[in-house]
Design a protein around this motif. Structure first.
Motif, PDB file in Angstrom:
ATOM      1  N   THR A 127      39.124  20.750   7.830  1.00 22.22           N
ATOM      2  CA  THR A 127      39.639  20.707   6.598  1.00 22.22           C
ATOM      3  C   THR A 127      38.573  19.616   6.145  1.00 22.22           C
ATOM      4  N   GLU A 128      37.972  18.896   6.656  1.00 20.99           N
ATOM      5  CA  GLU A 128      36.969  17.612   6.843  1.00 20.99           C
ATOM      6  C   GLU A 128      35.462  18.693   7.350  1.00 20.99           C
ATOM      7  N   ALA A 171      35.194  21.394   6.412  1.00 22.99           N
ATOM      8  CA  ALA A 171      34.751  22.171   4.763  1.00 22.99           C
ATOM      9  C   ALA A 171      33.501  21.205   3.853  1.00 22.99           C
ATOM     10  N   LYS A 172      34.534  20.367   3.539  1.00 24.43           N
ATOM     11  CA  LYS A 172      34.246  19.038   3.121  1.00 24.43           C
ATOM     12  C   LYS A 172      32.803  19.183   3.160  1.00 24.43           C
ATOM     13  N   THR A 178      36.781  22.401  -0.985  1.00 24.14           N
ATOM     14  CA  THR A 178      37.652  22.731   0.123  1.00 24.14           C
ATOM     15  C   THR A 178      37.343  24.231  -0.145  1.00 24.14           C
ATOM     16  N   LYS A 179      36.501  25.217  -1.328  1.00 20.40           N
ATOM     17  CA  LYS A 179      36.878  25.722  -1.453  1.00 20.40           C
ATOM     18  C   LYS A 179      35.684  27.311  -1.200  1.00 20.40           C
ATOM     19  N   ASP A 194      40.671  28.883   0.507  1.00 20.67           N
ATOM     20  CA  ASP A 194      41.280  27.010  -0.384  1.00 20.67           C
ATOM     21  C   ASP A 194      41.698  26.763   1.273  1.00 20.67           C
ATOM     22  N   TRP A 195      40.432  25.665   1.736  1.00 21.87           N
ATOM     23  CA  TRP A 195      40.379  25.094   2.687  1.00 21.87           C
ATOM     24  C   TRP A 195      41.386  24.243   2.874  1.00 21.87           C
ATOM     25  N   ALA A 196      42.231  23.925   1.705  1.00 21.80           N
ATOM     26  CA  ALA A 196      42.983  22.589   1.156  1.00 21.80           C
ATOM     27  C   ALA A 196      44.559  22.833   1.449  1.00 21.80           C
TER      28      ALA A 196
END
Length: 513
Positions: free
Chosen positions: A288-289, A291-292, A298-299, A308-310
């Motif tokens: 997730t981090e 991806a950011k 997060t998408k 959507d990685w969140a």
């Protein structure tokens, strides 16, 4: 004579003429004051009047990507670091020799220029050149339309040209670097130590895969290129390194495909005193981090879909088969259907009656067929980030069994974009249990499975010295990079992917391809 050969010879002649002008043909270095990126960042906001008043002198270098001559003056665009900047060359400013040099330049040549910044009548930020320094000649013509080539492998084979011509390709590999940097930062923030383990190993261990074999002449012994660093990293946990990771190159002598390359990159990590759920949570955070950090959100786009990685979902393998059971195959399975080989066989028969055929191995353990059923029934639906946990013991020789269900292990895999991107579990640390698992794998080898795990006596000895409870994970860096850059083949995220031997000359005319 082929077109490229003709152009090569013409440009060699130009090199001689450039040398006759007193220029070194292949200079050792060039001192510059600014990168093109710095100039664009610092001076794009400046007006023509501000640039005239400040008289900003610069020395810059780059590759010529556009050039045109108009009598006693000309324009060109230099490219460096993925950025482009226009230069203006006037005979009165650079002198006779300098302008003769300008007329001998071609697309693709490297030059250095010194001069001052100004804006043209159209308002474009440019360098008014006062001196040109020749740096190197492009002897082969850059393609006019690199995207349109019918030979799709040529971009991979000549990645150096691909990077020059396609800024979006460069951007993919910049994002790959950001991905690796992000993963390292998160691991180090959690107290993990980055280590290095052998790439040539006497036993191909740590995964179920066919290895590449090489030979050490001095020791007169066969060695295997690493298929996974797992067993060496866990030896380090035995030795007291409680949190270790390695960003490693692995080699598996298997097929090529949009998701597979024989040489690939993984992040593999082991953490003492946690289990599969602890390492699962850590891995979700790492991804997730990443991806950011890579996309500033997060998408991400994946073809026509959005990931959507969140927003992660979690389910067991059996729950996933039940959840995604095809409607035409009758009632959804019950948990009890997975308990026996007979029950699994009935499920496979029902699935095959309503869906594309999947193979059933009559002599294999039930767990192996359940895993195959999961791949056939559920995997194609896993576009959003999903964690599938509780895997059969039959396909998990290195993971710890569930205390209440010995046919199942504390193992999970992460999926996104319909493919696996990570694999983790509670590590097996009972040496006698590990020996039994290896012996079971040897039976699979006797049945003809040449990818089954080999016996590793030294690893069992290491476990016999006592390994603390631990969780471990392997994350597929290439596949994760594919998902974060909307790249739909692994070759697009590997700088130099393995290709079949080249049949044609490397200097063919791109227009003739």
């Amino acid at each position: 004579m082929a077109l490229d050969d003709h152009i090569y010879n013409l440009r060699r002649e130009k090199l001689k003429q450039i040398e006759a002008l007193g220029q070194a043909t292949y200079r050792s270095k060039y001192e510059f004051t600014h990168t093109l990126d710095q100039i664009l960042a610092d001076y794009t906001p400046k007006t023509a009047e501000e640039l005239d008043q400040a008289r900003v002198n610069v020395r810059v270098a780059g590759r010529i990507m556009a050039i045109r001559l108009m009598g006693k003056a000309g324009f060109a665009h230099l490219q460096q670091g993925g950025k482009r900047l226009q230069i203006y060359v006037k005979k009165d400013a650079v002198g006779d020799n300098g302008f003769e040099l300008y007329k001998l330049l071609d697309l693709g040549d490297h030059i250095g220029v010194s001069g001052y910044l100004f804006r043209t009548r159209t308002g474009e930020l440019s360098v008014h050149v006062e001196e040109i320094t020749f740096l190197s000649k492009d002897l082969l013509p850059l393609p006019e339309k690199w995207h349109g080539l019918t030979d799709v492998e040529l971009r991979y084979r000549q990645r150096y040209v691909d990077l020059v011509m396609n800024p979006e390709v460069r951007e993919v590999f910049l994002k790959r670097t950001k991905l690796l940097q992000s993963m390292r930062r998160t691991m180090e923030a959690h107290g993990f130590l980055e280590v290095e383990t052998p790439m040539m190993q006497p036993i191909a261990g740590g995964a179920v895969a066919r290895p590449f074999v090489t030979h050490h002449n001095t020791l007169d012994m066969d060695l295997y290129l690493r298929i996974a660093p797992e067993l060496y990293l866990k030896r380090l946990v035995v030795g007291g390194f409680d949190r270790v990771f390695e960003i490693n190159r692995n080699f598996r002598n298997e097929g090529l495909g949009w998701r597979w390359n024989p040489e690939f990159t993984m992040l593999e990590a082991y953490q003492a005193y946690t289990d599969y759920q602890g390492i699962m949570n850590l891995t979700q955070e790492v991804i997730t981090e990443a991806a950011k950090d890579v996309t500033c959100g997060t998408k991400t786009k994946w073809g026509e879909q959005e990931i959507d990685w969140a927003n992660w979902q979690r389910m067991t393998m059996r729950e996933a088969i039940i959840h995604y059971w095809p409607q035409g195959a009758g009632a959804k399975p019950e948990m009890s259907d997975f308990a026996t080989s007979e029950g699994v066989k009935k499920l496979v028969d029902r699935f095959n009656a309503a869906h594309s055929h999947m193979a059933y191995e009559a002599n294999a353990p039930a767990g192996k067929n359940i895993a195959a059923l999961f791949e056939a029934a559920a995997e194609e639906h896993l576009t959003q980030p999903t964690i599938i946990y509780e895997y059969p013991t039959a396909i998990s020789p290195l993971s710890k069994q569930k205390p209440d269900e010995p046919d199942w292990t504390e193992r999970w895999e992460m999926f996104a974009g319909q493919m696996e991107i990570a694999n983790g579990f509670s590590e097996l640390n009972d040496p006698e249990d590990q020996r039994r698992r290896f012996e079971g794998q040897l039976k699979e080898r006797d049945r003809g499975d040449d990818e089954a795990h080999q016996m590793d006596e030294d690893y069992i000895r290491a476990l016999s010295y006592g390994m603390p409870p631990a969780g471990g994970v392997g994350i597929g860096v290439d596949r994760l990079c594919m998902l974060l850059t909307d790249s739909h083949t692994i070759r697009d995220v590997i700088l130099f992917p393995l290709l079949r031997p080249e049949k044609a000359s490397t200097t063919e005319d791109p227009k003739e391809k």
